[in-house]
Write a protein that holds these residues in place. Structure first.
Motif, PDB file in Angstrom:
ATOM      1  N   LYS A   3       2.986  -0.076 -10.727  1.00 41.79           N
ATOM      2  CA  LYS A   3       2.148  -1.269 -10.957  1.00 41.79           C
ATOM      3  C   LYS A   3       0.909  -0.442 -11.783  1.00 41.79           C
ATOM      4  O   LYS A   3       0.331   0.372 -11.804  1.00 41.79           O
ATOM      5  N   ASN A  40       2.053 -10.400 -14.231  1.00 42.93           N
ATOM      6  CA  ASN A  40       1.921 -10.750 -12.848  1.00 42.93           C
ATOM      7  C   ASN A  40       2.141  -9.432 -11.956  1.00 42.93           C
ATOM      8  O   ASN A  40       2.220  -9.576 -10.789  1.00 42.93           O
ATOM      9  N   ILE A  43      -2.584  -5.044 -11.098  1.00 50.17           N
ATOM     10  CA  ILE A  43      -3.765  -5.109 -10.096  1.00 50.17           C
ATOM     11  C   ILE A  43      -5.214  -4.882 -10.809  1.00 50.17           C
ATOM     12  O   ILE A  43      -5.506  -4.147 -11.859  1.00 50.17           O
ATOM     13  N   ARG A  70      -5.848 -15.390 -11.514  1.00 46.52           N
ATOM     14  CA  ARG A  70      -4.812 -15.009 -10.560  1.00 46.52           C
ATOM     15  C   ARG A  70      -3.891 -16.218  -9.838  1.00 46.52           C
ATOM     16  O   ARG A  70      -2.745 -16.326  -9.610  1.00 46.52           O
ATOM     17  N   GLY A  76      -1.546 -10.043 -10.914  1.00 42.70           N
ATOM     18  CA  GLY A  76      -0.848 -10.044  -9.666  1.00 42.70           C
ATOM     19  C   GLY A  76      -1.910 -10.188  -8.579  1.00 42.70           C
ATOM     20  O   GLY A  76      -1.833 -10.659  -7.571  1.00 42.70           O
ATOM     21  N   GLU A  77      -2.552  -8.807  -8.214  1.00 40.23           N
ATOM     22  CA  GLU A  77      -3.897  -8.713  -7.282  1.00 40.23           C
ATOM     23  C   GLU A  77      -5.166  -8.553  -7.717  1.00 40.23           C
ATOM     24  O   GLU A  77      -5.278  -7.982  -8.841  1.00 40.23           O
ATOM     25  N   TYR A  79      -9.071  -7.334  -6.818  1.00 42.84           N
ATOM     26  CA  TYR A  79     -10.082  -6.833  -6.003  1.00 42.84           C
ATOM     27  C   TYR A  79     -11.406  -6.519  -6.487  1.00 42.84           C
ATOM     28  O   TYR A  79     -11.501  -6.614  -7.761  1.00 42.84           O
ATOM     29  N   ASP A 100      -8.188 -10.686  -3.078  1.00 43.59           N
ATOM     30  CA  ASP A 100      -7.334 -10.195  -2.082  1.00 43.59           C
ATOM     31  C   ASP A 100      -8.012  -9.605  -1.022  1.00 43.59           C
ATOM     32  O   ASP A 100      -8.067  -9.652   0.019  1.00 43.59           O
ATOM     33  N   ARG A 101      -9.171  -8.750  -1.799  1.00 44.85           N
ATOM     34  CA  ARG A 101      -9.987  -8.065  -0.627  1.00 44.85           C
ATOM     35  C   ARG A 101     -11.392  -7.511  -1.224  1.00 44.85           C
ATOM     36  O   ARG A 101     -11.336  -7.306  -2.411  1.00 44.85           O
ATOM     37  N   LEU A 115      -4.954   0.778  -1.001  1.00 41.07           N
ATOM     38  CA  LEU A 115      -3.849   0.426  -1.936  1.00 41.07           C
ATOM     39  C   LEU A 115      -2.864   1.729  -2.450  1.00 41.07           C
ATOM     40  O   LEU A 115      -1.686   1.601  -2.763  1.00 41.07           O
TER      41      LEU A 115
END
Length: 431
Positions: A3, A40, A43, A70, A76-77, A79, A100-101, A115
């Motif tokens: 990633k 996608n 991160i 997103r 993709g992710e 944060y 996500d977080r 991660l």
């Protein structure tokens, strides 16, 4: 599939250092940090600023834009970390659940443990520089022990924690091995360095040791609190041409009424004495400061006192902020934000108008002089550099026509100042 990870950094240079170290740790842990175009599998981490209202708005808007991307499947992710997330994590979770977080600012290993499978810390303080390779910021501490009424930073980043001298030297050696020539020391309160860890001020000692690191050609210091304990350091700066004659000392105000309300530990008289002491020890110093307009209770008389002092003292570099009423500060809990924004902005504009006149006069006095500059970049037919009196991104630049000689980023060369405006100098290589 490996990633790709990107970090978007907002706010101050301390955040920049945090992001550079975090990115290197992700690379060490097997992530691709090559900054490909979004897909996608990417991160995205946003390292936020939560210091004043404008910075918070920029951070929130950036998060919202990325959250929308997103939802469209473009990344993709997502944060979020940093000061804003430290201050408002619960509110952000409610308002922008697409992230996500959320992570704070004081536990950098938290996002790595989340991660990275089998997370192992790097054996050295390495980092991936996000800007030009010839200068870098060296963050010497975290947090702050001051109790300024308007400032939320101690509540966000905690009490002062000096980094060990030996770790900073090791980091500086890694950076210079990669070509860094200008090392910029940063902290919320640089002059406090060492008092918590070594029970005495160690900034002068740290600077002396850094001067022994092979490859450091310029050493620049950021953010000295106005107090009278800097004379030893100032003499070191005066006597060492590799330390820039650049003193960054935010005074915030000059009225005793406002300084007291700000819970600053120095009076108007003491502030003027400290600033005059700098000029006496280093007559050639460029003194940069910042001031705040519209602090609660600031009368027109308080403001005029500040304006007249700026006109009389003639700071070489000056920035101005309009007061931001920040939650969890002493001022927020004890004062109302009683100065209208329109008046705050008018006062700030009046200060900058005076400062522009001062800057133009100072710059015009440099015409015909030769001074060293460090080359930051090439733009079209020009090279853009800075003198020792200017820090990257916040101060003025020196513009050199490309046809006047062979230059490249990172070069430190003598140039002849040929023209000046309020904001920049023009120069050429001497014949």
């Amino acid at each position: 599939m490996q990633k790709n990870i990107k970090i978007i950094t907002l706010g101050c240079s301390k955040n920049t250092v945090d992001s550079e170290k975090l990115l290197k740790q992700f690379q060490y842990s097997g992530f691709d940090t090559g900054n490909r175009n979004n897909d996608n599998n990417d991160i995205i981490i946003v390292n936020t600023c939560g210091f004043i209202n404008d910075a918070k708005e920029e951070s929130v808007n950036t998060i919202i834009e990325l959250a929308e991307a997103r939802k469209r499947g473009e990344i993709g992710e997502l944060y979020v970390m940093g000061c804003l997330s430290e201050r408002y994590r619960d509110e952000l979770k409610r308002e922008i659940p697409e992230v996500d977080r959320y992570f704070g600012v004081n536990k950098p290993d938290e996002i790595l443990n989340y991660l990275v499978n089998d997370y192992r810390k790097m054996p050295d303080p390495d980092r991936i520089l996000s800007g030009p390779s010839h200068y870098a910021y060296l963050k010497v501490s975290e947090g702050c022990n001051r109790s300024c009424a308007f400032c939320a930073i101690p509540g966000i980043r905690g009490s002062y924690k000096s980094s060990p001298v030996e770790e900073l030297l090791a980091e500086a050696e890694l950076l210079t091995a990669r070509g860094v020539k200008e090392m910029i020391l940063i902290a919320q309160d640089l002059g406090y360095y060492g008092k918590d860890r070594y029970k005495k001020q160690m900034l002068t000692t740290l600077c002396e040791k850094l001067l022994a690191v092979n490859g450091i050609e310029w050493l620049r210091l950021h953010y000295l609190y106005p107090d009278s304990s800097h004379n030893e350091l100032l003499k070191l700066i005066r006597d060492n041409p590799r330390i820039c004659n650049y003193i960054d000392m935010p005074i915030q105000h000059i009225s005793d009424n406002i300084l007291s309300a700000m819970k600053r530990k120095h009076s108007s008289f003491e502030t003027k004495k400290i600033l005059s002491g700098i000029r006496n020890i280093i007559p050639d110093a460029a003194i940069r400061t910042t001031v705040i307009t519209g602090y609660p209770g600031e009368t027109d008389g308080d403001f005029r006192e500040l304006l007249e002092f700026i006109r009389e003292f003639r700071f070489e570099r000056l920035g101005v902020f309009t007061y931001s009423h920040e939650e969890d500060t002493w001022a927020f809990n004890n004062f109302s934000d009683d100065i209208p924004l329109k008046i705050k902005k008018e006062r700030a504009a009046e200060i900058m108008a005076v400062q522009q006149e001062i800057s133009l006069e100072i710059n015009l006095s440099l015409k015909g002089k030769v001074m060293p500059v460090i080359i930051d970049r090439e733009e079209g037919d020009y090279f853009i550099g800075r003198s020792q009196y200017d820090s990257p991104e916040v101060d003025q630049e020196v513009i050199i026509k490309a046809g006047t000689g062979t230059l490249k980023p990172g070069d430190i060369r003598d140039v002849l100042i040929t023209s000046a405006t309020e904001f920049d100098l023009e120069a050429e290589l001497p014949a």
